[in-house]
Design a protein around this motif. Structure first.
Motif, PDB file in Angstrom:
ATOM      1  N   ASP A 105      50.412  47.429  22.126  1.00  0.00           N
ATOM      2  CA  ASP A 105      50.889  48.401  20.955  1.00  0.00           C
ATOM      3  C   ASP A 105      51.119  49.674  21.520  1.00  0.00           C
ATOM      4  N   ASP A 106      51.504  50.742  20.811  1.00  0.00           N
ATOM      5  CA  ASP A 106      51.772  52.112  21.144  1.00  0.00           C
ATOM      6  C   ASP A 106      52.202  52.937  19.719  1.00  0.00           C
ATOM      7  N   ASP A 107      52.078  54.049  19.889  1.00  0.00           N
ATOM      8  CA  ASP A 107      52.640  55.111  18.866  1.00  0.00           C
ATOM      9  C   ASP A 107      53.042  56.306  19.371  1.00  0.00           C
ATOM     10  N   VAL A 108      54.015  56.644  18.581  1.00  0.00           N
ATOM     11  CA  VAL A 108      54.853  57.964  18.934  1.00  0.00           C
ATOM     12  C   VAL A 108      54.473  58.972  17.620  1.00  0.00           C
ATOM     13  N   MET A 109      54.692  60.246  18.100  1.00  0.00           N
ATOM     14  CA  MET A 109      54.570  61.299  17.081  1.00  0.00           C
ATOM     15  C   MET A 109      55.695  62.398  17.252  1.00  0.00           C
ATOM     16  N   THR A 110      56.293  62.998  16.021  1.00  0.00           N
ATOM     17  CA  THR A 110      57.160  64.126  16.218  1.00  0.00           C
ATOM     18  C   THR A 110      57.167  64.882  14.905  1.00  0.00           C
ATOM     19  N   ASP A 111      57.373  66.411  14.975  1.00  0.00           N
ATOM     20  CA  ASP A 111      57.429  67.153  13.674  1.00  0.00           C
ATOM     21  C   ASP A 111      58.630  67.348  13.373  1.00  0.00           C
ATOM     22  N   ILE A 112      58.999  67.078  12.213  1.00  0.00           N
ATOM     23  CA  ILE A 112      60.247  67.463  11.327  1.00  0.00           C
ATOM     24  C   ILE A 112      59.902  68.544  10.300  1.00  0.00           C
ATOM     25  N   GLY A 113      60.345  69.597  10.738  1.00  0.00           N
ATOM     26  CA  GLY A 113      59.849  71.065   9.543  1.00  0.00           C
ATOM     27  C   GLY A 113      58.354  71.114   9.497  1.00  0.00           C
ATOM     28  N   SER A 114      57.892  71.005   8.526  1.00  0.00           N
ATOM     29  CA  SER A 114      56.428  71.169   8.455  1.00  0.00           C
ATOM     30  C   SER A 114      55.706  69.817   8.429  1.00  0.00           C
ATOM     31  N   VAL A 115      56.264  68.795   8.533  1.00  0.00           N
ATOM     32  CA  VAL A 115      55.677  67.381   8.409  1.00  0.00           C
ATOM     33  C   VAL A 115      55.770  66.640   9.808  1.00  0.00           C
ATOM     34  N   THR A 116      54.441  66.153   9.895  1.00  0.00           N
ATOM     35  CA  THR A 116      54.224  65.647  11.305  1.00  0.00           C
ATOM     36  C   THR A 116      54.352  64.025  10.769  1.00  0.00           C
ATOM     37  N   ILE A 117      55.306  63.448  11.460  1.00  0.00           N
ATOM     38  CA  ILE A 117      55.626  61.733  11.413  1.00  0.00           C
ATOM     39  C   ILE A 117      55.047  61.021  12.522  1.00  0.00           C
ATOM     40  N   LYS A 156      53.292  44.286  13.625  1.00  0.00           N
ATOM     41  CA  LYS A 156      52.771  45.234  12.470  1.00  0.00           C
ATOM     42  C   LYS A 156      53.271  46.612  12.911  1.00  0.00           C
ATOM     43  N   THR A 157      53.841  46.914  12.045  1.00  0.00           N
ATOM     44  CA  THR A 157      54.672  48.404  12.082  1.00  0.00           C
ATOM     45  C   THR A 157      54.124  49.357  10.992  1.00  0.00           C
ATOM     46  N   THR A 158      53.732  50.393  11.285  1.00  0.00           N
ATOM     47  CA  THR A 158      53.020  51.447  10.622  1.00  0.00           C
ATOM     48  C   THR A 158      53.851  52.902  10.921  1.00  0.00           C
ATOM     49  N   SER A 159      53.744  53.703   9.755  1.00  0.00           N
ATOM     50  CA  SER A 159      54.277  54.951   9.627  1.00  0.00           C
ATOM     51  C   SER A 159      53.384  56.129   8.888  1.00  0.00           C
ATOM     52  N   SER A 160      53.239  57.218   9.175  1.00  0.00           N
ATOM     53  CA  SER A 160      52.414  58.154   8.642  1.00  0.00           C
ATOM     54  C   SER A 160      53.176  59.354   8.429  1.00  0.00           C
ATOM     55  N   LEU A 161      52.898  60.216   7.280  1.00  0.00           N
ATOM     56  CA  LEU A 161      53.470  61.542   7.256  1.00  0.00           C
ATOM     57  C   LEU A 161      52.283  62.480   6.793  1.00  0.00           C
ATOM     58  N   THR A 162      52.039  63.540   7.590  1.00  0.00           N
ATOM     59  CA  THR A 162      51.380  64.420   7.442  1.00  0.00           C
ATOM     60  C   THR A 162      51.777  65.868   7.223  1.00  0.00           C
ATOM     61  N   SER A 163      51.359  66.334   5.968  1.00  0.00           N
ATOM     62  CA  SER A 163      51.732  67.704   5.596  1.00  0.00           C
ATOM     63  C   SER A 163      50.553  68.602   5.044  1.00  0.00           C
ATOM     64  N   GLY A 164      49.933  69.604   5.876  1.00  0.00           N
ATOM     65  CA  GLY A 164      48.871  70.144   5.592  1.00  0.00           C
ATOM     66  C   GLY A 164      47.872  69.271   5.728  1.00  0.00           C
ATOM     67  N   THR A 166      47.161  66.491   3.842  1.00  0.00           N
ATOM     68  CA  THR A 166      47.518  65.503   3.164  1.00  0.00           C
ATOM     69  C   THR A 166      48.202  64.453   4.022  1.00  0.00           C
ATOM     70  N   THR A 167      47.763  63.207   4.134  1.00  0.00           N
ATOM     71  CA  THR A 167      48.350  62.386   4.978  1.00  0.00           C
ATOM     72  C   THR A 167      48.635  60.842   4.211  1.00  0.00           C
ATOM     73  N   GLN A 168      50.065  60.452   4.202  1.00  0.00           N
ATOM     74  CA  GLN A 168      50.310  59.206   3.645  1.00  0.00           C
ATOM     75  C   GLN A 168      50.724  58.088   4.911  1.00  0.00           C
ATOM     76  N   LEU A 169      49.802  56.770   4.288  1.00  0.00           N
ATOM     77  CA  LEU A 169      49.986  55.927   5.701  1.00  0.00           C
ATOM     78  C   LEU A 169      50.795  54.772   5.095  1.00  0.00           C
ATOM     79  N   PHE A 170      51.741  54.276   5.700  1.00  0.00           N
ATOM     80  CA  PHE A 170      52.675  53.156   5.158  1.00  0.00           C
ATOM     81  C   PHE A 170      52.764  52.108   6.345  1.00  0.00           C
TER      82      PHE A 170
END
Length: 234
Positions: A105-117, A156-164, A166-170
């Motif tokens: 497994d592995d994961d990556v992260m980036t910021d788009i505006g004020s949202v961390t994906i 298994k593929t996972t994505s999360s969106l964090t704003s402030g 609040t974190t949404q996990l998919f």
């Protein structure tokens, strides 16, 4: 005199009590026209790639490239046949069924505006069916082989969106088909035992993963690994 006679008797039997220990000699692969074998194997995967991008109603965003890596191992069994080849060598061919317990497994992260994906991918529980063939050396104790085969694994593929705060996990998971190829060698140690080493490449089918929030990503996991194993031939 009795003591001297006893000592002489013991000394006279020294040569009769010394025997050479049995030596287990390597077995020639071509000694059996066909044979079944079972084995254990394990390895380490690295240089795996799965580019992660997220498609949203507002467009497609590049999140990063996943470097899938980790340990894996499992059980295998197969059948092989032997045909004579030129130069005193043998052509060995057969089919092998394997099952690997893995957690690549592995994961990556980036910021788009004020949202961390964050995006991640995981490969586990890989079933394989391979065609294995190659040539032995002249002594018949080393087999140089290549394999090609079909694989099926859990992805298994996972994505999360964090704003402030609040974190949404998919998350999405399912079984994916693919193919494998490898090159390696097997060395006979004794009448029944042999060791193997091979470099392999595994790639799973590309698939568009749809998350519950309407976002999606295209997943194409693959990895390269170095595997070692031990076989017992019946």
């Amino acid at each position: 005199m009795l003591s001297l006679f006893s000592s002489a008797t013991v000394a006279g039997n020294l040569e009769q009590g010394v025997t050479d220990p049995p030596i287990a000699s390597p077995k020639r692969f071509g000694s059996d026209v066909s044979a079944f074998y079972l084995g254990l194997s394990g390895g380490y995967a690295t240089s795996g790639t799965d580019r992660f991008g997220l498609t949203t109603p507002g467009g497609t965003f590049e999140i990063g490239e996943l470097d899938l890596n980790g340990n894996y191992g499992g059980v295998r069994g197969g059948w092989r046949g032997v045909l004579p080849a030129m130069g005193g060598r043998d052509y060995v061919y057969g089919f092998e069924l394997g099952y690997d317990f893995s957690g690549l497994d592995d994961d990556v992260m980036t910021d788009i505006g004020s949202v961390t994906i964050t995006g991640s991918s995981e490969i586990s529980d890989v079933l394989s069916v391979r065609f294995r063939n190659g040539l032995t050396n002249k002594s018949g104790t080393v087999l140089y082989f290549v394999t090609v085969g079909y694989v099926q694994g859990d992805i298994k593929t996972t994505s999360s969106l964090t704003s402030g705060a609040t974190t949404q996990l998919f998350e999405d998971s399912g079984t994916r088909d693919g193919f494998s190829a490898s090159i390696g060698a097997e060395h006979s140690l004794s009448e029944n035992w042999s060791i193997t080493g091979e470099y392999e490449y595994v790639q799973f089918d590309s698939d568009r993963v749809e998350f519950s929030n309407g976002f999606s990503t295209k997943s194409t996991p693959r990895y390269r690994g170095l595997r070692f194993g031990l076989n017992y031939t019946f």
